[in-house]
Structures are given as structure tokens and as C-alpha cells.
Design a protein around this motif. Structure first.
Motif, PDB file in Angstrom:
ATOM      1  N   GLN A 140      18.907  77.941  62.874  1.00 34.39           N
ATOM      2  CA  GLN A 140      20.159  77.128  63.629  1.00 34.39           C
ATOM      3  C   GLN A 140      21.519  77.458  62.930  1.00 34.39           C
ATOM      4  O   GLN A 140      21.538  77.520  61.592  1.00 34.39           O
ATOM      5  CB  GLN A 140      20.239  75.745  63.834  1.00 34.39           C
ATOM      6  CG  GLN A 140      18.850  75.356  64.892  1.00 34.39           C
ATOM      7  CD  GLN A 140      19.084  73.742  65.054  1.00 34.39           C
ATOM      8  OE1 GLN A 140      19.343  73.020  64.144  1.00 34.39           O
ATOM      9  NE2 GLN A 140      19.025  73.470  66.232  1.00 34.39           N
ATOM     10  N   TYR A 163      25.228  76.413  62.350  1.00 32.91           N
ATOM     11  CA  TYR A 163      26.054  75.364  62.349  1.00 32.91           C
ATOM     12  C   TYR A 163      27.738  75.808  62.158  1.00 32.91           C
ATOM     13  O   TYR A 163      27.865  76.583  61.482  1.00 32.91           O
ATOM     14  CB  TYR A 163      25.751  74.174  61.472  1.00 32.91           C
ATOM     15  CG  TYR A 163      24.584  73.653  61.461  1.00 32.91           C
ATOM     16  CD1 TYR A 163      24.248  72.530  62.310  1.00 32.91           C
ATOM     17  CD2 TYR A 163      23.360  74.193  60.765  1.00 32.91           C
ATOM     18  CE1 TYR A 163      22.980  72.051  62.460  1.00 32.91           C
ATOM     19  CE2 TYR A 163      22.193  73.685  61.119  1.00 32.91           C
ATOM     20  CZ  TYR A 163      21.958  72.541  61.935  1.00 32.91           C
ATOM     21  OH  TYR A 163      20.670  71.957  62.115  1.00 32.91           O
ATOM     22  N   THR A 186      31.368  75.947  61.169  1.00 37.43           N
ATOM     23  CA  THR A 186      32.051  75.019  60.358  1.00 37.43           C
ATOM     24  C   THR A 186      33.821  75.367  60.822  1.00 37.43           C
ATOM     25  O   THR A 186      33.955  76.569  60.868  1.00 37.43           O
ATOM     26  CB  THR A 186      32.008  75.454  58.788  1.00 37.43           C
ATOM     27  OG1 THR A 186      30.661  75.209  58.524  1.00 37.43           O
ATOM     28  CG2 THR A 186      32.933  74.717  57.906  1.00 37.43           C
ATOM     29  N   HIS A 206      38.596  72.064  65.006  1.00 34.93           N
ATOM     30  CA  HIS A 206      38.159  70.857  65.308  1.00 34.93           C
ATOM     31  C   HIS A 206      38.988  69.913  65.774  1.00 34.93           C
ATOM     32  O   HIS A 206      40.309  69.811  65.342  1.00 34.93           O
ATOM     33  CB  HIS A 206      37.523  70.044  64.057  1.00 34.93           C
ATOM     34  CG  HIS A 206      37.040  68.582  64.178  1.00 34.93           C
ATOM     35  ND1 HIS A 206      37.707  67.612  64.213  1.00 34.93           N
ATOM     36  CD2 HIS A 206      35.621  68.475  64.265  1.00 34.93           C
ATOM     37  CE1 HIS A 206      37.118  66.521  64.261  1.00 34.93           C
ATOM     38  NE2 HIS A 206      35.720  66.905  64.531  1.00 34.93           N
TER      39      HIS A 206
END
Length: 458
Positions: free
Chosen positions: A248, A250, A252, A372
Motif C-alpha cells: 500500500q 500512503y 504524505t 492536506h
């Protein structure tokens, strides 16, 4: 283009992981480049008087427990930082012997095969079966081919296969979807004639949502059929996928956007990116004309120049990403305040003109960079959308249209899902969004939503 400009452009389009990897390679190959170590500066304390020092030492001595034999404690404490206890001699574990490896499907099945204590022939057949499974756990080759490779009879291959179909994960070593789900139903104790009939004879009808045809042929009610389908939904059509080699990934974020009061703060994520500086010894040796061989001096100058370019290019990359994100926040303020439904149409030119940069630079910055936000993590390209005309003459971003479609589909009757034409009419009636049926179909495919015939429930 100058070498410095080429490096700046190259760094600009790298993703975060690629940048970290490149910096590590430069640190290994360029002796003049070093990683800065952040050393915490202790807070300054006033000088202690001798009386204060004596008082502090007395206080520490008084705090020790007199009942504890400190000399014995220090004698028992080994130089490696391990305590030896009486009548016990143990060696510290060799931590290099511990490995963090992930069990793959082949090893998992072979271990179970060996637990059955197979004969040499059965082990060979089982290994061939395992070796011919696809990533979903299905046997890809006919049994005749396995028998030919093992130089044995098909009946022997069938016997081994049936044993292996009882292995974990349930449904493994099946030859098709129907057999896979039937194996799982048996292992989970699902005893239902409708479920068995569906899996054995009506897989194609299930895939195409032909519920009326199935109910008529099985002579059962729609309620019974619906309950059986719900049981089938709990089964795994890809039992071997969880043991796949694909790791997987991820994400950042490269930049964080936080809300503080009525404003937003943009912060770059510099974690894991080494802070670089140039080795002072080499810099001074070249500048002060130390007695160095000509070839060595030329090499060091090239390495120093390359290190300076890299440091400047990384700083330029940081400033550019920051400026682009600040501009995005300014243009897409409604999105940050209220969510995806309020995303505005925006093109690269809007940001390029705002921060006085070329559109190609903005394109490089927004590639493989993530932000984000209060509404989740998004690629920077997400904020650039084509415009869709409303009935009142205003425009709306295509991503906002997809969000409206998602809400409409989520609220539909599963037994009577909306067609693409119906969704287009509802968008115009509710939000004044005018798009063609084929545009709805295109957006639906992008969102991974099935057509109405496939979404229909019994």
C-alpha cells in the motif's frame, strides 16, 4: 538552459519521495555536501555558587535509598547495559536475526501443504498448483496441463486440488468465480439451496442484475432472493489478493493548510527532507588556494558548484510550492470554507498570473504534489477544474458537478436507480447545471459508479 536552471526544473517536478531519494544520492556522491544536524541549544542558566552546588549534592545523596547496595548493582550491570541475575545466564538476542518480512501467498499455501504430510508426488503436484495461481488465488491452467507437468494422472491432481481448496484463505485454488464462492459458502457453513443455485447456475445473471429472471427460474420470492444475495456479498471473490506483493502506498502531503480563526495558514512539510550545507573544509581549501593538485581543485570546484545549485534549487522549489498553494487558497476560498461542492472553475493561467510565473511552471508544481486540507488530502491538480455552465449564466467546477451527482446517486431508490438522462435532468432542475447524458456517463465512469442496470437491487 544553464545547468542550474535545468536542476531547478528537474527538482520542481519531482514528487516528495523522489526528492528525498535524489538528495540521498547526492549526499553519497558529492563529498562537499553534508546533512545539517539540528542541535538543540540548552537554555542558559545562571552560574551556581559553591554553596548551591554543595546543597544540591547533599540533597541528591540524601535521596538515595540506603538499603540498596549500589556497589553490587554496578557490579551486576554489564558493559553492554544488561543486568545479570543470579542463577541465570542468558545471552542478549541477536536483533539482526529479526526480519520484518511479509508472508506471500506461495509461502502461506506451501506451509499448509507441508502440514498435510504429503507424499513426494503430492508435494510436487501441490507446488505446481501453487505456482500457477494468479494474484487473486485462482488456478489459471487446466488440470491436464498440471498433470502433464507433474507426469501423473489427472485424478491425482484433482485429489490434491480438493485438499488444497480447504486451505486458508477460504476459496483459494478455485478454477472460476462460481467454484471460489461455493467453496467459501461450504467452509462458512452457509446451507441455503437458493445461495447454492445462484452460485452454481446464475453467476452471469447476478452480474447483470437480472433478478426477475433468477426469481422466476428458481421459483422464489424477491425477498428470499434478496436475502441470498446479501449472504453472497459477504464472500470474497479475490481470496488471494490480500497476500499480494503490492504494498500500500500512503500519501504524505507536501503542504498543510490549517484554519486559524478566519484565515488559513500554509505550512510546507519538510519532514524526512535532509537539511543540506556545504562542507566548510572543502570550501576554504578551494578559496584560500591550498596546495592541491590541479585535477583535484577542478573536481572540488565542480562539486561545490553542484552542491550550491542543489541547495538553491531546493529552496526555490519550496518557495514556489508555497506561493502556488497560497494562490490556490485565495482562489478556492469557498472550497476551504464549505467543501467540494463549492469548488470553483480554475485554470493554470489564473495562478500563473497571480504569482508571476509561467503556466508550465505551475503545471510542474502541481504534478505529484499533495495538500492536506480541512476536507482531506488532495493532489494540487484537483483544484484546477474545467467549468460547466449553469442556467443562470454562472459556472461551476466539474469536480463540484461530480459531487452533486454522487449525492443524487446516494439518495436514489436501489430498486429503481436513476438513468444517466434522469441524473442530467435532476442536475438542471435542482442546481441549474446543464450537461448532456454522455457527460453524466463520463463523470460516472471517472467516479467508478456502475450504470443504472448494474446498480439495481432486488
Amino acid at each position: 538552459m544553464t545547468p542550474q536552471l535545468q536542476m531547478a526544473i528537474k527538482l520542481l517536478q519531482l514528487s516528495r519521495l523522489e526528492l528525498v531519494e535524489m538528495v540521498q544520492q547526492e549526499l553519497e556522491s558529492n563529498p562537499t555536501l553534508e546533512e545539517s544536524e539540528t542541535v538543540e541549544t540548552p537554555e542558559e542558566t545562571p552560574a551556581e555558587t559553591p554553596e548551591a552546588a554543595d546543597a544540591r549534592e547533599i540533597t541528591m545523596e540524601e535521596s538515595f535509598d540506603e538499603r540498596l547496595d549500589w556497589q553490587q548493582y554496578m557490579d551486576e550491570y554489564s558493559s553492554t547495559g544488561r543486568v545479570h541475575y543470579e542463577s541465570e545466564e542468558k545471552e542478549a538476542p541477536n536483533y539482526e536475526a529479526f526480519t520484518a518480512s511479509r508472508t506471500n501467498l506461495y509461502d502461506h499455501l506451501r506451509w499448509q501443504l507441508l502440514m498435510t504430510r504429503p507424499t513426494a508426488e503430492q508435494e510436487a503436484i501441490g507446488s505446481l498448483i501453487i505456482g500457477n495461481l494468479n494474484k487473486y488465488g485462482y488456478l489459471d491452467v487446466p488440470l491436464e496441463d498440471v498433470a502433464q507437468m507433474a507426469e501423473t494422472d489427472v485424478s491425482q491432481v484433482k485429489d490434491v486440488l480438493y485438499v488444497m481448496q480447504t486451505f486458508d484463505p477460504p476459496g483459494i485454488c478455485a478454477r472460476d468465480l462460481s467454484e471460489c464462492l461455493l467453496i467459501q459458502a461450504r467452509q462458512f457453513g452457509i446451507v441455503d439451496p437458493v445461495v447454492e443455485a445462484l452460485l452454481r447456475d446464475h453467476i452471469n445473471n447476478l452480474e447483470n442484475k437480472r433478478y426477475q429472471v433468477i426469481a422466476r427460474e428458481l421459483k422464489c420470492s424477491m425477498e428470499t432472493l434478496s436475502a441470498a444475495i446479501e449472504l453472497i456479498r459477504q464472500l470474497d471473490p479475490r481470496p488471494g489478493f490480500r497476500y499480494g506483493d503490492e504494498d500500500q502506498i500512503y500519501i504524505t502531503p507536501d503542504v498543510y493548510v490549517y484554519r486559524e480563526g478566519d484565515d488559513y495558514i500554509v505550512m510546507l512539510n519538510d519532514d524526512e527532507i535532509p537539511q543540506l550545507h556545504i562542507n566548510s573544509y572543502y570550501r576554504q581549501a578551494v578559496r584560500k588556494g591550498e596546495p592541491i593538485a590541479k585535477d583535484t581543485r577542478t573536481y572540488l570546484r565542480d562539486r561545490l558548484r553542484s552542491a550550491e545549485w542543489l541547495i538553491k534549487s531546493i529552496q526555490q522549489r519550496r518557495r514556489t510550492i508555497y506561493n502556488v498553494m497560497v494562490s490556490i487558497v485565495k482562489f478556492q476560498r469557498d472550497f476551504f470554507d464549505q467543501g467540494i461542492a463549492h469548488l470553483k472553475p480554475m485554470v493554470l493561467r489564473d495562478v500563473a498570473e497571480d504569482i508571476n510565473m509561467h503556466e508550465s511552471t505551475i503545471s510542474r508544481v502541481t504534478t505529484n504534489k499533495y495538500a492536506h486540507t480541512p476536507h482531506g488530502i488532495f493532489e494540487l491538480k484537483f483544484f484546477f477544474n474545467s467549468s460547466i455552465n449553469r442556467a443562470d449564466g454562472n459556472t461551476i467546477a466539474s469536480a463540484s458537478v461530480q459531487e452533486e451527482m454522487r449525492k443524487i446517486i446516494a439518495g436514489e431508490n436501489p430498486k429503481k436507480p436513476y438513468s444517466d438522462k434522469k441524473i442530467a435532468d435532476m442536475l438542471e432542475a435542482a442546481s441549474g447545471i446543464r450537461i448532456a447524458r454522455r457527460t453524466v456517463a463520463k463523470y460516472r465512469e471517472i467516479m467508478g459508479v456502475l450504470p443504472s442496470s448494474k446498480r439495481k437491487q432486488p
